[in-house]
Write a protein that holds these residues in place. Structure first.
Motif, PDB file in Angstrom:
ATOM      1  N   HIS A 370       0.886  -0.846  -0.033  1.00 23.86           N
ATOM      2  CA  HIS A 370       0.017  -0.542  -0.091  1.00 23.86           C
ATOM      3  C   HIS A 370       0.975   1.052   0.003  1.00 23.86           C
ATOM      4  CE1 HIS A 370      -3.971  -1.701   0.578  1.00 23.86           C
ATOM      5  NE2 HIS A 370      -3.462  -2.756   1.441  1.00 23.86           N
ATOM      6  N   ALA A 371       2.323   1.726   0.851  1.00 28.43           N
ATOM      7  CA  ALA A 371       2.520   2.997   0.884  1.00 28.43           C
ATOM      8  C   ALA A 371       3.643   2.780  -0.018  1.00 28.43           C
ATOM      9  CB  ALA A 371       3.905   2.743   1.726  1.00 28.43           C
ATOM     10  N   ILE A 372       3.822   2.141  -1.333  1.00 28.03           N
ATOM     11  CA  ILE A 372       4.601   2.241  -2.159  1.00 28.03           C
ATOM     12  C   ILE A 372       3.884   3.011  -3.625  1.00 28.03           C
ATOM     13  CG2 ILE A 372       3.989  -0.083  -3.102  1.00 28.03           C
ATOM     14  CD1 ILE A 372       7.644   1.613  -3.443  1.00 28.03           C
ATOM     15  N   ALA A 373       2.112   2.330  -3.094  1.00 26.86           N
ATOM     16  CA  ALA A 373       2.077   3.070  -4.370  1.00 26.86           C
ATOM     17  C   ALA A 373       1.539   4.733  -4.059  1.00 26.86           C
ATOM     18  CB  ALA A 373       0.152   2.496  -4.193  1.00 26.86           C
ATOM     19  N   ASP A 374       1.289   4.736  -2.146  1.00 21.49           N
ATOM     20  CA  ASP A 374       1.138   6.092  -1.765  1.00 21.49           C
ATOM     21  C   ASP A 374       1.965   6.921  -2.147  1.00 21.49           C
ATOM     22  OD1 ASP A 374      -1.281   5.592  -1.184  1.00 21.49           O
ATOM     23  OD2 ASP A 374      -0.454   5.529   0.391  1.00 21.49           O
ATOM     24  N   PHE A 375       3.238   6.039  -2.299  1.00 17.22           N
ATOM     25  CA  PHE A 375       4.909   6.970  -2.537  1.00 17.22           C
ATOM     26  C   PHE A 375       5.135   7.034  -3.896  1.00 17.22           C
ATOM     27  CE2 PHE A 375       8.877   5.776  -4.663  1.00 17.22           C
ATOM     28  CZ  PHE A 375       9.597   6.814  -4.269  1.00 17.22           C
ATOM     29  N   GLY A 376       3.858   6.620  -5.014  1.00 17.37           N
ATOM     30  CA  GLY A 376       4.158   6.508  -6.297  1.00 17.37           C
ATOM     31  C   GLY A 376       3.205   7.625  -6.569  1.00 17.37           C
ATOM     32  N   SER A 377       2.374   8.112  -6.007  1.00 18.81           N
ATOM     33  CA  SER A 377       1.363   8.845  -6.467  1.00 18.81           C
ATOM     34  C   SER A 377       1.495  10.500  -5.532  1.00 18.81           C
ATOM     35  CB  SER A 377      -0.269   7.973  -5.470  1.00 18.81           C
ATOM     36  OG  SER A 377       0.002   9.280  -3.941  1.00 18.81           O
ATOM     37  N   ARG A 378       2.869  10.187  -4.934  1.00 19.56           N
ATOM     38  CA  ARG A 378       3.388  11.562  -4.708  1.00 19.56           C
ATOM     39  C   ARG A 378       4.846  11.908  -5.448  1.00 19.56           C
ATOM     40  NH1 ARG A 378      -1.001  11.966  -3.707  1.00 19.56           N
ATOM     41  NH2 ARG A 378      -2.134  11.732  -1.695  1.00 19.56           N
ATOM     42  N   ARG A 379       4.808  11.252  -5.830  1.00 20.08           N
ATOM     43  CA  ARG A 379       6.287  11.657  -7.087  1.00 20.08           C
ATOM     44  C   ARG A 379       5.881  11.841  -8.388  1.00 20.08           C
ATOM     45  NH1 ARG A 379       9.929   9.590  -4.961  1.00 20.08           N
ATOM     46  NH2 ARG A 379      11.192  11.302  -6.936  1.00 20.08           N
ATOM     47  N   ALA A 380       4.582  12.475  -9.234  1.00 24.32           N
ATOM     48  CA  ALA A 380       4.262  13.167 -10.319  1.00 24.32           C
ATOM     49  C   ALA A 380       3.856  12.038 -10.944  1.00 24.32           C
ATOM     50  CB  ALA A 380       5.602  13.821 -10.957  1.00 24.32           C
ATOM     51  N   MET A 381       3.931  10.225 -10.454  1.00 23.33           N
ATOM     52  CA  MET A 381       3.497   8.846 -10.968  1.00 23.33           C
ATOM     53  C   MET A 381       2.001   9.110 -11.045  1.00 23.33           C
ATOM     54  SD  MET A 381       6.933   7.540  -9.130  1.00 23.33           S
ATOM     55  CE  MET A 381       6.501   5.674 -10.115  1.00 23.33           C
ATOM     56  N   TRP A 382       1.013   9.605 -10.678  1.00 26.34           N
ATOM     57  CA  TRP A 382       0.004   8.796 -10.556  1.00 26.34           C
ATOM     58  C   TRP A 382      -1.017   9.675 -11.830  1.00 26.34           C
ATOM     59  CZ3 TRP A 382      -5.263  11.598  -9.925  1.00 26.34           C
ATOM     60  CH2 TRP A 382      -6.156  10.889  -9.687  1.00 26.34           C
ATOM     61  N   ARG A 383      -1.394   8.346 -12.508  1.00 22.67           N
ATOM     62  CA  ARG A 383      -2.611   8.313 -13.703  1.00 22.67           C
ATOM     63  C   ARG A 383      -3.333   7.901 -13.506  1.00 22.67           C
ATOM     64  NH1 ARG A 383       0.103   6.927 -19.030  1.00 22.67           N
ATOM     65  NH2 ARG A 383      -1.472   8.039 -20.485  1.00 22.67           N
ATOM     66  N   PRO A 384      -4.547   8.753 -13.099  1.00 23.88           N
ATOM     67  CA  PRO A 384      -6.055   8.278 -12.839  1.00 23.88           C
ATOM     68  C   PRO A 384      -5.969   7.236 -13.781  1.00 23.88           C
ATOM     69  CG  PRO A 384      -5.947  10.454 -13.555  1.00 23.88           C
ATOM     70  CD  PRO A 384      -4.245  10.042 -13.433  1.00 23.88           C
ATOM     71  N   ALA A 385      -6.915   6.292 -14.656  1.00 22.39           N
ATOM     72  CA  ALA A 385      -7.204   5.303 -15.108  1.00 22.39           C
ATOM     73  C   ALA A 385      -6.407   5.388 -16.196  1.00 22.39           C
ATOM     74  CB  ALA A 385      -8.262   6.344 -16.055  1.00 22.39           C
ATOM     75  N   SER A 386      -5.115   4.314 -16.079  1.00 23.81           N
ATOM     76  CA  SER A 386      -4.680   3.925 -16.671  1.00 23.81           C
ATOM     77  C   SER A 386      -4.345   2.257 -16.522  1.00 23.81           C
ATOM     78  CB  SER A 386      -2.777   4.676 -16.175  1.00 23.81           C
ATOM     79  OG  SER A 386      -2.522   3.416 -16.172  1.00 23.81           O
ATOM     80  N   SER A 387      -3.563   1.857 -17.268  1.00 28.83           N
ATOM     81  CA  SER A 387      -3.131   0.066 -17.186  1.00 28.83           C
ATOM     82  C   SER A 387      -2.509  -0.502 -16.695  1.00 28.83           C
ATOM     83  CB  SER A 387      -3.054   0.064 -18.907  1.00 28.83           C
ATOM     84  OG  SER A 387      -2.277   0.673 -19.326  1.00 28.83           O
ATOM     85  N   SER A 388      -1.630   0.078 -15.740  1.00 25.46           N
ATOM     86  CA  SER A 388      -0.463  -0.708 -14.831  1.00 25.46           C
ATOM     87  C   SER A 388       0.175  -0.079 -13.732  1.00 25.46           C
ATOM     88  CB  SER A 388       0.598  -0.621 -16.028  1.00 25.46           C
ATOM     89  OG  SER A 388       1.033  -1.186 -14.861  1.00 25.46           O
ATOM     90  N   PRO A 389       0.429  -0.525 -12.753  1.00 25.73           N
ATOM     91  CA  PRO A 389       0.208  -0.118 -12.057  1.00 25.73           C
ATOM     92  C   PRO A 389       2.195   0.469 -11.228  1.00 25.73           C
ATOM     93  CG  PRO A 389      -0.052  -2.726 -11.310  1.00 25.73           C
ATOM     94  CD  PRO A 389      -0.329  -2.146 -12.963  1.00 25.73           C
TER      95      PRO A 389
END
Length: 418
Positions: A370-389
């Motif tokens: 869970h935390a690694i996903a939050d790490f990505g979301s706070r690093r300009a890496m979040w893409r709503p509606a994308s195809s790969s984690p």
């Protein structure tokens, strides 16, 4: 010849050239091994191609505009501020709207942890500006919010806030922010990959993928369906699913404009101008929620093709990235290298500290996934509606055994579809 084109024709030519640039960037990404290894999106590669082949690099050496006409570059400058509205308008469309309690149970740890990381970025960025960057390097005080907007928000947020910075007399912050957003994306992939491999090998970090598998488990993380959002739309609608998705995004933007104008009018009537400079894109999420709620309440949710919405959102985001990176000012970035270095060190350090020391405190079971996903979301890496984690590195790719996967709350790396 180009001087004879109308404004509409110039816009059309700009989009056609943009498509060609994306194809070239896609080919370069396939041929250059380290770009693929680092999961650098083809849109980012294309953006740097525009930067190199445009007026700031090639044009400087050839005393020209480079390979791209000046009118085309000017069109590309305004596209990011428009495309971010499309990206945010598409976030809620095609999604199954859970009950408030179910939404809170699934998303609360991510919302709280993400908010904590963002508040820290605001605080540390503000302190860096107050104590170092303004006294020693003359950076304007408005840069205090730049770290959070570039790291957590990314290129689209910076582009969407461009007019606000200009109105405050600090337009150079847009280019600095775009540079920081690009650095944040690249360092996010590199540092994130290192953290994932460290976690996989660390004996004290429990990872669900390291546990014995059961025979009844489905191991395909992408085989996740949300009913009715993923149900195949009926063919008798009179509109192609992609056309319907485009129409709903347009309606969402119109609803969002109405909401923003209405709230502005109310606040203005109360004697305040606090919302006069508020951009549209944050409101677009609310507009999308309203449109999706209406669609669901009228029994038409099954007709909204989630993949079509994702496709349009992906196009908007890739176009946004190419234009934002390709038109940022190298001169401004070059004259603010100390500020960029300070922001990068602070931003990367804060993200790593939060993940390692605070991730397990906000998330219980499966805390690292869970935390690694939050790490990505706070690093300009979040893409709503994308195809790969975000964690689409083989060592980190989880089987759908955690709520992060089974609830379909997927934070996505913007390079995945590229």
């Amino acid at each position: 010849m180009l001087a004879q084109l109308s404004d509409a024709q110039t816009v059309g030519l700009s989009l056609a050239i943009l498509g060609a640039v994306l194809v070239v960037g896609w080919i370069v990404r396939m041929k250059v091994g380290f770009l693929h290894t680092l999961f650098i999106p083809a849109s980012v590669v294309s953006g740097f191609l525009v930067l190199i082949l445009g007026p700031q690099v090639l044009g400087r050496f050839t005393d020209s505009h480079g390979l791209f006409p000046s009118d085309v570059i000017e069109v590309w400058r305004v596209i990011p501020g428009l495309m971010i509205n499309v990206v945010f308008a598409a976030i809620m469309l095609g999604k199954t709207l859970p009950s408030p309690r179910a939404l809170w149970d699934a998303a609360a740890p991510h919302a709280l942890f993400g908010a904590f990381m963002s508040f820290g970025q605001f605080a540390l960025g503000g302190l860096a500006v107050l104590l170092v960057l303004t006294p020693f390097f003359g950076l304007p005080a408005e840069a205090g919010s730049l770290l959070e907007m570039s790291f957590a928000g990314g290129h689209g947020t910076i582009a969407g806030m461009g007019q606000v910075f200009s109105d405050e007399g600090a337009p150079e912050l847009v280019d600095i922010g775009l540079g920081l957003a690009t650095i944040s994306m690249v360092t996010g992939v590199v540092v994130g990959s290192m953290l994932v491999r460290w976690a996989v090998r660390h004996p004290r970090i429990p990872l669900r993928r390291n546990e014995p598998l059961r025979s009844d488990e489905n191991y395909d993380v992408d085989d996740i369906h949300v009913v009715p959002a993923d149900a195949k739309p009926a063919n008798e609608t009179g509109l192609h699913p992609t056309t319907l998705a485009f129409a709903l995004i347009g309606v969402t933007i119109l609803v969002s404009v109405g909401i923003l104008w209405g709230v502005r009018a109310i606040v203005s009537a109360l004697g305040s101008d606090i919302l006069d400079k508020m951009p549209l894109f944050p409101v677009a999420v609310i507009g999308g929620f309203i449109v999706q709620w209406v669609v669901a309440r009228t029994g038409q949710a099954h007709r909204v093709d989630k993949r079509a919405v994702e496709g349009i959102s992906s196009i908007a985001l890739d176009v946004l990235l190419v234009c934002a990176i390709g038109t940022m000012s190298l001169a401004t970035i070059g004259s603010n290298v100390p500020a960029i270095v300070v922001f990068t060190v602070v931003g990367v350090g804060w993200s790593v500290v939060c993940l390692i020391w605070l991730g397990r405190r906000f998330h219980g079971a499966d805390w690292f996934e869970h935390a690694i996903a939050d790490f990505g979301s706070r690093r300009a890496m979040w893409r709503p509606a994308s195809s790969s984690p975000t964690w689409s590195i083989p060592d980190a790719r989880p089987r759908p055994r955690t709520p992060m996967a089974t609830n379909n709350y997927r934070t996505s790396h913007s390079s995945a579809a590229a």
